[in-house]
Design an enzyme around this catalytic site. Structure first.
Site, PDB file in Angstrom:
ATOM      1  NE  ARG A 227      -2.578   1.420   3.685  1.00  0.00           N
ATOM      2  CZ  ARG A 227      -2.744   2.735   3.769  1.00  0.00           C
ATOM      3  NH1 ARG A 227      -3.158   3.426   2.745  1.00  0.00           N
ATOM      4  NH2 ARG A 227      -2.467   3.367   4.880  1.00  0.00           N
ATOM      5  CG  HIS A 228       1.594   5.648  -2.022  1.00  0.00           C
ATOM      6  ND1 HIS A 228       1.493   6.749  -1.205  1.00  0.00           N
ATOM      7  CD2 HIS A 228       2.589   5.923  -2.887  1.00  0.00           C
ATOM      8  CE1 HIS A 228       2.389   7.655  -1.582  1.00  0.00           C
ATOM      9  NE2 HIS A 228       3.064   7.177  -2.600  1.00  0.00           N
ATOM     10  N   PRO A 229       1.804   4.834   1.300  1.00  0.00           N
ATOM     11  CG  PRO A 229       3.769   5.848   1.967  1.00  0.00           C
ATOM     12  CD  PRO A 229       3.191   4.971   0.909  1.00  0.00           C
ATOM     13  CB  SER A 230       0.858   9.806   1.832  1.00  0.00           C
ATOM     14  OG  SER A 230       1.733   9.837   0.747  1.00  0.00           O
ATOM     15  CG  PHE A 234      -1.624   4.517  -4.819  1.00  0.00           C
ATOM     16  CD1 PHE A 234      -2.039   5.499  -5.712  1.00  0.00           C
ATOM     17  CD2 PHE A 234      -0.351   4.000  -4.966  1.00  0.00           C
ATOM     18  CE1 PHE A 234      -1.190   5.958  -6.717  1.00  0.00           C
ATOM     19  CE2 PHE A 234       0.489   4.460  -5.973  1.00  0.00           C
ATOM     20  CZ  PHE A 234       0.073   5.440  -6.852  1.00  0.00           C
TER      21      PHE A 234
END
Lengths: 384, 384
Positions: A227-230, A234
């Site tokens: 997962r993308h952190p921000s 995503f």
């Protein structure tokens, strides 16, 4: 059509990956790269698996199109050849530990005095300054120390290595930027420069969001799995027969995603902004998977693509190498042998220039010292 | 000392990460970068967390030192300003989907006809050719489809994302190579070129060993946790208080490692060559950990470093940003605000040039449309 570095000569003392990656980029852009290797052993990667017909496919993947001459820079007769090569070169590349070139009499100060237009590119584990400049490093050391491993892996499990050697490759790429910029300066009449790139430095330069998070919150970001952190959503999602990714990077895409999946989340404040979605990412993943779990990956990728939502399957390397888009872009090409027959497979050139033919094959990778005669002849021609 | 791209002007229509990373590199090398943003919204990353004082630290980390003007390229008065900017620019960068610039009347063919020396850099998900060229992509889509996720993660578990956005960043870096090479060509009298870089292509170009393995064995390499797939020992090891890495990339280093750890493996055929060590990597890891498990990370890192063996701790991002070597190399620097006070923290410039002062701070990141007046004044000065 001509290659932008046509006529430029790169004298390449580097081995393993970071430096050879730099000279591969310069070679792809048209430079003549002369690889100077240790007699008998040569570049360490000649001994790296996998092998084909007794020759390292790993070595071939990075060193195609280069020439090889074996020189012992402690021997007078080899130093003489090296000096002649230096006089014909625009760039010298090395990846020894700081001080080695000085002890050989080929340090930057000496070379700059003798060849004021020569560009000196050095890539090393920790750079040519600072308290740790003399310490040895490999890819894995800088991936570990530079922070990228600490944000790669599953949450609450041990960190993992990035599967590609980005400790080496990122540094090799930054060195190529420095060399190209310095060539531009020389072309404008400036003297040659030393370009000093550290593998450790380069790792921090890749941590675009992690540095922002650590510096604003004071807390180290953790691994986030897939997962993308921000940005949310995503990440990977389960379909009936496997995993795929959805990357809906803004509100418009998220709204479209909800419509396409028939998810009635419009107006829900928990998902109204990217920040709200980041806070409720675990819930959102489950709401999306409640829809996607009943149909296969292909179904969802096609459906989301038709709606203009960034998505795709997770492909293994064999699948990626057979991807029609990769093939259409000449990204999977043969490295030829000296007879012109396909011998290995390597990545193509990702830098597509309108003024340069995109290579559909790669020139052979050199045998150790395999171009000695041709290089000596070339030196003779150049000096007359 | 001067910057190699001093005097060059980059007109930057890109947003999010790949393109802005390219223009950051060019800005770091001295170019004037004018960021053309959509009115009101601007670059998507202005809305990406983390925030500080209402401004995205993520945006600041990538856009420091650039100028911003908001233009609607569908409006006549804004197109007029854009045309004036074009006339002063050496490079235009865009990361729209193929066709968008053409519909705006700013496609490569039009621009090349009007500005024959202009270099046109495009970065997109899948490139400007091939069957999927019109599909949208973000970092995660190309990490998944390009193969790197399939070799990143723990063995027999789900793949993970590389913690840094290398789907974007690698493409941004290759685009910078292409732009710099094209600038060199223009400097030699050649016309401007279009540079077309695809995020998907760029992923394959990072898979140096994976492509070699897949193509020689026909099998897709799998994730390997924290271990290099074709060099051993080159992985993480447990010490008493945590994990550290040992990267002994050749026989000499392996022999020295055994001596330092007092491991009596000399002459053992299971570990005599790198290939043998790769085959017996799981056993070797346990033999080494049987020694290392009783003392802390610091003890082993110091002891192995003293013996010249590449090693290091696994640092989180906060630790990496406090690493004395990183600090000594100006790799963690402040982004200033307009008043000259430190406002954010960002990575330093990894490209150290002897002829260019290494920046110890970063210029401010622009407010949306924040440089309109200055840019219009500059246009007036240039046109008179």
């Amino acid at each position: 059509m001509s290659q932008p570095l046509e006529g430029y000569v790169v004298l390449d003392l580097t081995h393993v990956l970071a430096g050879p990656y730099t000279s591969m980029i310069l070679s792809d852009l048209g430079a003549k790269v002369i690889k100077v290797e240790r007699p008998e052993i040569g570049d360490d990667t000649r001994a790296f698996p996998p092998f084909k017909d007794g020759f390292s496919a790993y070595f071939a993947a990075i060193n195609h199109g280069k020439e090889s001459i074996a020189l012992d820079l402690k021997k007078a007769e080899d130093r003489e050849i090296f000096d002649q090569l230096l006089a014909q070169s625009d760039v010298i590349l090395e990846n020894y530990r700081p001080g080695v070139m000085e002890r050989l009499g080929y340090g930057w100060d000496d070379l700059h005095a003798r060849h004021p237009k020569l560009i000196y590119g050095a890539v090393s584990g920790f750079g040519h300054s600072g308290p740790d400049s003399l310490k040895p490093a490999y890819d894995m050391v800088v991936q570990a120390r530079g922070g990228v491993m600490s944000i790669t892996g599953e949450r609450d499990r041990e960190p993992v290595r990035v599967g590609a050697s980005i400790g080496d490759i990122a540094a090799g790429m930054f060195l190529a930027h420095g060399i190209l910029a310095a060539l531009l300066s020389v072309k404008s009449g400036a003297p040659g420069q030393k370009v000093d790139v550290a593998m450790l430095d380069s790792q921090l330069a890749l941590l675009e969001h992690a540095v922002a998070i650590a510096s604003t919150t004071g807390e180290a970001p953790r691994p986030n799995g897939a997962r993308h952190p921000s940005i949310t959503p995503f990440e990977t999602f389960h379909a009936e027969d496997g995993l795929f990714v959805i990357a809906a990077g803004n509100d418009v895409l998220f709204t479209r995603l909800c419509e396409t999946l028939e998810l009635p989340l419009a107006g829900d404040p928990r998902f109204a902004t990217n920040m709200a979605r980041c806070e409720n990412a675990r819930l959102l993943k489950r709401l999306i998977e409640a829809v996607t779990i009943d149909r296969p990956v292909d179904f969802w990728v096609n459906k989301l693509e038709a709606a203009g939502i960034p998505t795709g399957p997770i492909q293994n390397v064999v699948q990626a190498m057979e991807d029609p888009q990769m093939l259409a872009r000449n990204m999977v090409v043969s490295v030829l042998d000296k007879a012109g027959a396909p011998a290995y497979v390597a990545a193509g050139n990702p830098i597509k220039l309108s003024g340069m033919a995109d290579p559909t094959t790669r020139s052979p990778a050199p045998k150790l010292d395999g171009d000695r005669e041709a290089i000596l002849r070339w030196l003779e021609e150049r000096s007359t």
